[in-house]
Scaffold this motif. Structure first.
Motif, PDB file in Angstrom:
ATOM      1  N   THR A 258       0.810  -1.216   0.000  1.00 33.52           N
ATOM      2  CA  THR A 258       0.000   0.000   0.000  1.00 33.52           C
ATOM      3  C   THR A 258       0.845   1.269   0.000  1.00 33.52           C
ATOM      4  O   THR A 258       0.330   2.356  -0.294  1.00 33.52           O
ATOM      5  N   VAL A 259       2.146   1.131   0.315  1.00 30.56           N
ATOM      6  CA  VAL A 259       3.018   2.306   0.329  1.00 30.56           C
ATOM      7  C   VAL A 259       3.017   2.976  -1.043  1.00 30.56           C
ATOM      8  O   VAL A 259       2.851   4.202  -1.156  1.00 30.56           O
ATOM      9  N   SER A 266      -2.693   9.452  -3.624  1.00 31.38           N
ATOM     10  CA  SER A 266      -2.778  10.492  -2.577  1.00 31.38           C
ATOM     11  C   SER A 266      -3.785  10.114  -1.497  1.00 31.38           C
ATOM     12  O   SER A 266      -4.697  10.878  -1.156  1.00 31.38           O
ATOM     13  N   LEU A 267      -3.621   8.925  -0.941  1.00 30.30           N
ATOM     14  CA  LEU A 267      -4.523   8.430   0.099  1.00 30.30           C
ATOM     15  C   LEU A 267      -3.842   8.544   1.458  1.00 30.30           C
ATOM     16  O   LEU A 267      -2.669   8.183   1.611  1.00 30.30           O
ATOM     17  N   PRO A 268      -4.551   9.008   2.472  1.00 28.56           N
ATOM     18  CA  PRO A 268      -3.950   9.243   3.792  1.00 28.56           C
ATOM     19  C   PRO A 268      -3.858   7.980   4.647  1.00 28.56           C
ATOM     20  O   PRO A 268      -4.380   7.923   5.759  1.00 28.56           O
ATOM     21  N   MET A 273       1.955   7.841   5.146  1.00 26.61           N
ATOM     22  CA  MET A 273       2.544   8.294   6.405  1.00 26.61           C
ATOM     23  C   MET A 273       4.003   7.839   6.517  1.00 26.61           C
ATOM     24  O   MET A 273       4.882   8.604   6.948  1.00 26.61           O
ATOM     25  N   LEU A 274       4.292   6.606   6.086  1.00 25.91           N
ATOM     26  CA  LEU A 274       5.649   6.083   6.151  1.00 25.91           C
ATOM     27  C   LEU A 274       6.579   6.842   5.217  1.00 25.91           C
ATOM     28  O   LEU A 274       7.693   7.218   5.597  1.00 25.91           O
ATOM     29  N   VAL A 275       6.135   7.079   3.985  1.00 29.11           N
ATOM     30  CA  VAL A 275       6.970   7.801   3.024  1.00 29.11           C
ATOM     31  C   VAL A 275       7.253   9.225   3.509  1.00 29.11           C
ATOM     32  O   VAL A 275       8.393   9.708   3.438  1.00 29.11           O
ATOM     33  N   GLN A 276       6.231   9.908   4.009  1.00 28.13           N
ATOM     34  CA  GLN A 276       6.429  11.264   4.505  1.00 28.13           C
ATOM     35  C   GLN A 276       7.390  11.282   5.702  1.00 28.13           C
ATOM     36  O   GLN A 276       8.194  12.213   5.836  1.00 28.13           O
ATOM     37  N   GLY A 288       8.298   3.075  14.542  1.00 26.27           N
ATOM     38  CA  GLY A 288       7.011   2.563  14.993  1.00 26.27           C
ATOM     39  C   GLY A 288       6.225   1.912  13.873  1.00 26.27           C
ATOM     40  O   GLY A 288       5.619   0.845  14.053  1.00 26.27           O
ATOM     41  N   LEU A 289       6.220   2.523  12.694  1.00 30.53           N
ATOM     42  CA  LEU A 289       5.494   1.951  11.559  1.00 30.53           C
ATOM     43  C   LEU A 289       6.127   0.643  11.096  1.00 30.53           C
ATOM     44  O   LEU A 289       5.425  -0.294  10.713  1.00 30.53           O
TER      45      LEU A 289
END
Length: 324
Positions: A258-259, A266-268, A273-276, A288-289
């Motif tokens: 899903t990454v 552009s899905l939250p 979150m991991l890439v950002q 943590g992820l």
């Protein structure tokens, strides 16, 4: 029952040992980075003596490595994955906020891949070597050859840009509008599902083709049972062990897959979150992820192992399949 209980007990011990190893590797992700992890988190422009000392104290870098690990593990057991140095929000809170998006994509992708793969895989195995089997196999091989991000881009180009059927990006929460939520999730879920469906078709086709040569299937045919009953009741169930194994692995891989898809659409979700977090050097969040995704993969495969006993009674009775 004792055989099954002993098997579950051994699997639980193996699960706990694996989770402990996963926690060690996740912790070392930030602890053994080249250089000072505090410097990597603060970045070259944000370093002062005070901020560096504060970051090292927050990370526990002034303690021995073993003590830092046990302190961190104790927090993880209580649901505390630390706090982001960028947003100053707890990783657990951000994870709870982004996780529903990723879970919905995984559930939809799994449903699509199973619903499409079972009939095609069973029929291909039943018609092994014939024209329709060759066509299905050719399409499955094509699906295996195309990466997920290429499938996603093709779906965006055709269904969103050219035909304007579905949105190319964005997310509508389920609580806001179930229909719009489904429309925003459909393309990314299909992008995840189609490559997995190709794998499922090939695995199921191979096992069904072998099962169709078994004596009990020949006997069912001789009794004149309907073809639908023979395929789905007598051939599918004993052919589904490999299928379930692959499905379990796929669900685990979808947590990581899903990454790419979440960033393309552009899905939250936790993938975005991991890439950002990686791009902003938010190593606490990355840590943590990573732990969460790896733990999810291990737990899913543990559940798959337990499912074997429900599928095959010989496993439930603790018997060796190879000797039956």
């Amino acid at each position: 029952m004792s055989g099954l209980g002993g098997r579950i007990g051994r699997q639980v011990v193996a699960l706990l040992a694996t989770l402990l190893a996963v926690s060690v590797l996740s912790f070392l992700l930030t602890s053994l980075l080249p250089g000072d992890p505090a410097v990597a988190i603060l970045g070259p422009s944000g370093i002062t003596q005070q901020s560096l000392a504060s970051a090292r104290r927050a990370l526990g870098l002034d303690h021995p490595l073993v003590q830092r690990y046990w302190d961190w593990l104790g927090n993880v057991v209580h649901g505390n994955l630390g706090s982001s140095f960028i947003t100053h929000i707890s990783v657990s809170s951000e994870l709870r906020q982004h996780l529903p998006v990723t879970l919905e994509l995984i559930v939809l992708a799994t449903i699509f891949s199973v619903v499409l793969a079972i009939p095609f895989g069973i029929w291909s195995g039943y018609r092994a070597g014939r024209a329709d089997d060759r066509i299905i196999s050719l399409l499955a091989f094509a699906g295996l050859a195309v990466p997920t991000f290429v499938v996603a881009l093709m779906l965006i180009l055709v269904c969103a840009v050219d035909l304007h059927w579905l949105p190319a990006s964005g997310w509508v929460p389920l609580t806001q509008s179930p229909w719009q939520n489904f429309r925003s999730a459909l393309l990314p879920a299909l992008a995840l599902a189609l490559p997995q469906m190709a794998v499922n078709v090939r695995v199921l086709r191979s096992d069904v083709a072998a099962t169709m040569q078994s004596d009990f299937v020949t006997f069912a045919v001789a009794k004149g049972l309907p073809l639908r009953k023979i395929l789905f009741r007598h051939a599918f169930r004993p052919s589904s062990l490999s299928f379930v194994t692959v499905m379990g692995l796929q669900i685990g891989f979808l947590l990581g897959g899903t990454v790419i898809v979440e960033n393309l659409f552009s899905l939250p979700g936790i993938g975005q979150m991991l890439v950002q977090s990686i791009l902003s050097r938010d190593l606490i969040t990355v840590q943590g992820l990573t732990l969460f995704i790896a733990t999810g993969f291990v737990v899913i495969n543990f559940v798959v192992d337990l499912a074997y006993s429900l599928i095959d009674p010989r496993i439930r009775r603790g018997r060796n399949i190879a000797t039956v």
